[in-house]
Scaffold this motif. Structure first.
Motif, mmCIF file in Angstrom:
data_model
loop_
_atom_site.group_PDB
_atom_site.id
_atom_site.type_symbol
_atom_site.label_atom_id
_atom_site.label_comp_id
_atom_site.label_asym_id
_atom_site.label_seq_id
_atom_site.Cartn_x
_atom_site.Cartn_y
_atom_site.Cartn_z
ATOM 1 N N GLU A 189 -2.473 -10.031 -17.783
ATOM 2 C CA GLU A 189 -1.154 -10.484 -17.362
ATOM 3 C C GLU A 189 -0.558 -9.541 -16.323
ATOM 4 O O GLU A 189 0.037 -9.984 -15.328
ATOM 5 N N ALA A 190 -0.721 -8.254 -16.542
ATOM 6 C CA ALA A 190 -0.206 -7.278 -15.576
ATOM 7 C C ALA A 190 -0.909 -7.406 -14.231
ATOM 8 O O ALA A 190 -0.286 -7.277 -13.167
ATOM 9 N N THR A 236 5.519 -0.065 -19.763
ATOM 10 C CA THR A 236 4.627 -0.159 -20.923
ATOM 11 C C THR A 236 5.014 0.858 -21.995
ATOM 12 O O THR A 236 4.861 0.591 -23.189
ATOM 13 N N GLY A 237 5.551 1.996 -21.575
ATOM 14 C CA GLY A 237 6.019 2.981 -22.548
ATOM 15 C C GLY A 237 7.182 2.456 -23.370
ATOM 16 O O GLY A 237 7.251 2.668 -24.591
ATOM 17 N N SER A 289 0.812 -1.218 0.000
ATOM 18 C CA SER A 289 0.000 0.000 0.000
ATOM 19 C C SER A 289 0.847 1.270 0.000
ATOM 20 O O SER A 289 0.437 2.298 -0.538
ATOM 21 N N SER A 290 2.029 1.188 0.568
ATOM 22 C CA SER A 290 2.870 2.380 0.658
ATOM 23 C C SER A 290 3.654 2.655 -0.617
ATOM 24 O O SER A 290 4.326 3.691 -0.724
ATOM 25 N N THR A 291 3.610 1.726 -1.601
ATOM 26 C CA THR A 291 4.410 1.904 -2.823
ATOM 27 C C THR A 291 3.559 1.931 -4.088
ATOM 28 O O THR A 291 4.071 1.699 -5.180
ATOM 29 N N VAL A 292 2.276 2.204 -3.956
ATOM 30 C CA VAL A 292 1.419 2.168 -5.151
ATOM 31 C C VAL A 292 1.783 3.266 -6.142
ATOM 32 O O VAL A 292 1.629 3.096 -7.358
ATOM 33 N N THR A 293 2.283 4.392 -5.666
ATOM 34 C CA THR A 293 2.686 5.454 -6.598
ATOM 35 C C THR A 293 3.880 5.010 -7.420
ATOM 36 O O THR A 293 3.913 5.184 -8.654
ATOM 37 N N GLU A 294 4.879 4.426 -6.750
ATOM 38 C CA GLU A 294 6.035 3.898 -7.479
ATOM 39 C C GLU A 294 5.618 2.803 -8.459
ATOM 40 O O GLU A 294 6.128 2.722 -9.584
ATOM 41 N N TYR A 295 4.670 1.975 -8.021
ATOM 42 C CA TYR A 295 4.162 0.889 -8.872
ATOM 43 C C TYR A 295 3.566 1.438 -10.168
ATOM 44 O O TYR A 295 3.907 0.973 -11.271
ATOM 45 N N THR A 296 2.702 2.413 -10.068
ATOM 46 C CA THR A 296 2.065 2.964 -11.271
ATOM 47 C C THR A 296 3.079 3.673 -12.152
ATOM 48 O O THR A 296 3.029 3.574 -13.382
ATOM 49 N N ASP A 297 4.043 4.362 -11.542
ATOM 50 C CA ASP A 297 5.062 5.051 -12.336
ATOM 51 C C ASP A 297 5.923 4.047 -13.115
ATOM 52 O O ASP A 297 6.223 4.253 -14.294
ATOM 53 N N LEU A 298 6.306 2.971 -12.430
ATOM 54 C CA LEU A 298 7.145 1.964 -13.087
ATOM 55 C C LEU A 298 6.397 1.235 -14.187
ATOM 56 O O LEU A 298 6.961 0.931 -15.249
ATOM 57 N N LEU A 299 5.111 0.931 -13.960
ATOM 58 C CA LEU A 299 4.330 0.293 -15.024
ATOM 59 C C LEU A 299 4.190 1.220 -16.220
ATOM 60 O O LEU A 299 4.256 0.776 -17.378
ATOM 61 N N ASP A 300 3.992 2.503 -15.956
ATOM 62 C CA ASP A 300 3.924 3.465 -17.057
ATOM 63 C C ASP A 300 5.229 3.458 -17.846
ATOM 64 O O ASP A 300 5.224 3.484 -19.086
ATOM 65 N N GLN A 301 6.371 3.427 -17.119
ATOM 66 C CA GLN A 301 7.661 3.408 -17.791
ATOM 67 C C GLN A 301 7.832 2.120 -18.596
ATOM 68 O O GLN A 301 8.259 2.154 -19.755
#
Length: 482
Positions: free
Chosen positions: A98-99, A21-22, A7-19
């Motif tokens: 899959e993600a 998938t980009g 729960s404390s790393t969801v921001t990092e999680y979304t940023d990394l997935l964006d990177q």
């Protein structure tokens, strides 16, 4: 703890997935050929210079390294010039699923590790069984067709042992599995793993086009009985790897029923026919099998891995069940999939197919498979009409076998060109085709599993093949090996 998903790393999680998938999206959008063409020595150097013992470089930097190392030199199955093996571009809903399953990380071996995931997988197995024609069938997802075939033949072995009695040491050496020379290599590999005799797999003659000859099967079954041996199972193939042809399942089933022999249908390739509106009748009789292999990561356009073993009689799965007090105690009434699977820890791969079916529907998937079957027919016609090419048989699915015939090249030179043309194209990265051997002679193989690929795209690949062959002949660089 900043490197774990919580729960404390969801921001990092979304940023990394964006990177991530980009990076993938950029490569998919910009790729112009299916492979970079880097040599094995170059790739080995790139891998070897990475210091896996060093301090971490951070996830963002690690992803940039993955982009330069892996994505730069990956094999891209979505590119129309990829036409080698049974690899497909993947359905977008399945990629999204899959993600999700990677992040949640359930294991569907026991209900208390997956809850609704177990129920969703069971529903998909029931759906697949209905599509096959098993009114009350059951099964389980597997890692691929090799495991599915092994599982099916394990169940067949246990069923045959129960039928014939006697000790394993006495009976196993007498068991035979009947299949054609075109059946998947996993049949023979399974016989080895299952402890059968070195001569356990009996090759049944085909019709000259790679399909099992049903009359020859009847003769083989009778000969096995007369020799005091036991036919343990017959393996019919619904989509051979090389030719893409389908054994006459209904006629085979007649002989299996007459001899009380387990019929397994390996439909790893041809399972897409289960959702085809144009070609479903080609696998008529599959409902009479005792077990069926399906590979959703082939003709259902799912990411690897996504396969299943499906059985007509649910109780047959019990032969492979094993109990452990810490995992699935006998008094536990929860639906534990480990009771059916050869695996323990197992990914929730069913989520990908579930999401795809809900997004585009079974008819949508079937239409994609129908498209590649039609493409193979068109390409086959064009090769047959091209004096520089030779069509080798006809496929019932999406495989095209052919040879290249440069002017003045004799048969030995044509045979030698097969491997060398494939190598030239692979090393350039411009196109990927496969090679195989049919009736003792090598040939090139196109496996068409990209519904977006057009006949024009394949004409370009064939032009590359002809140009490479002509150049090799002109340079007198063809290595003819006796």
């Amino acid at each position: 703890m900043r490197d774990l998903l919580m729960s404390s790393t969801v921001t990092e999680y979304t940023d990394l997935l964006d990177q991530a998938t980009g990076l993938v999206a950029s490569r998919v959008a910009s790729t112009t050929q299916p492979f970079s063409g880097a040599s094995r020595a170059q790739l080995q150097h790139l891998v070897d210079v990475v210091d896996l013992e060093s301090a971490g470089v951070g996830t963002a930097e690690a992803l940039r390294e993955v982009d330069a190392l892996f994505l730069e030199h990956a094999i891209w199955f979505h590119d129309p010039a990829y036409a080698a093996h049974l690899n497909c571009p993947v359905a977008l809903p399945a990629v999204a699923a899959e993600a999700i399953l990677a992040a949640v990380n359930p294991s569907v071996d026991t209900y208390d590790q997956s809850s609704v995931g177990t129920l969703m997988e069971r529903r998909l197995i029931a759906w697949t069984a209905q599509r096959i024609g098993f009114d009350h069938g059951d099964g389980v997802f597997t890692s691929g067709g090799t495991q599915s075939n092994l599982h099916a033949l394990l169940l067949a072995r246990e069923w045959a042992l129960a039928q014939h009695g006697g000790s394993r040491a006495e009976v196993l050496p007498r068991f035979n599995i009947l299949a054609t020379a075109s059946s998947h290599f996993s049949v023979e590999k399974s016989a080895l793993i299952l402890g059968l005799g070195d001569d356990a797999v009996v090759s049944v003659p085909d019709d000259g086009e790679g399909r099992m000859d049903a009359a020859a099967l009847a003769a083989s079954l009778a000969a096995i009985r007369a020799a005091g041996r036991i036919p343990m199972a017959v393996v019919a193939t619904a989509g051979t790897t090389d030719r893409g042809v389908i054994d006459p399942v209904a006629a085979i089933a007649e002989h299996c029923d007459a001899h009380d022999v387990w019929l397994h249908v390996d439909a790893a390739y041809g399972c897409g026919l289960l959702v085809s509106r144009q070609h479903r009748d080609v696998i008529r009789g599959i409902e009479r099998a005792r077990s069926v292999t399906v590979d959703f990561h082939k003709s259902f356009f799912q990411p690897v891995s996504s396969s299943a073993i499906v059985v007509r009689e649910p109780e047959d799965l019990g032969a492979a069940a094993w109990h452990a007090d810490y995992l699935n105690p006998l008094e536990n009434d929860e639906p534990n999939q480990v009771d059916k699977s050869l695996q323990t820890t197992r990914r929730f791969d069913a989520l990908k197919l579930w999401t795809t079916l809900r997004a585009i529907g079974a008819d949508g998937l079937g239409a994609l498979f129908d498209d590649v079957i039609e493409l193979a027919r068109v390409v086959g016609d064009e090769i047959a009409a091209d004096p520089e090419l030779e069509l080798v048989g006809r496929s019932q699915l999406s495989t095209v076998l052919f040879r290249v015939r440069p002017e003045g090249a004799d048969e030995a030179t044509q045979d030698a060109l097969v491997a060398q043309v494939r190598r030239v194209l692979f090393e350039s990265g411009r196109a990927l085709v496969a090679k195989t051997v049919i009736d003792g002679r090598p040939c090139l193989k196109l496996t068409l599993l990209n519904p977006a690929t057009t006949a024009t795209d394949i004409r370009h690949v064939l032009d590359l093949v002809k140009d490479a062959a002509a150049a090799l002949v002109d340079l007198r660089d063809v290595e003819v090996v006796a």
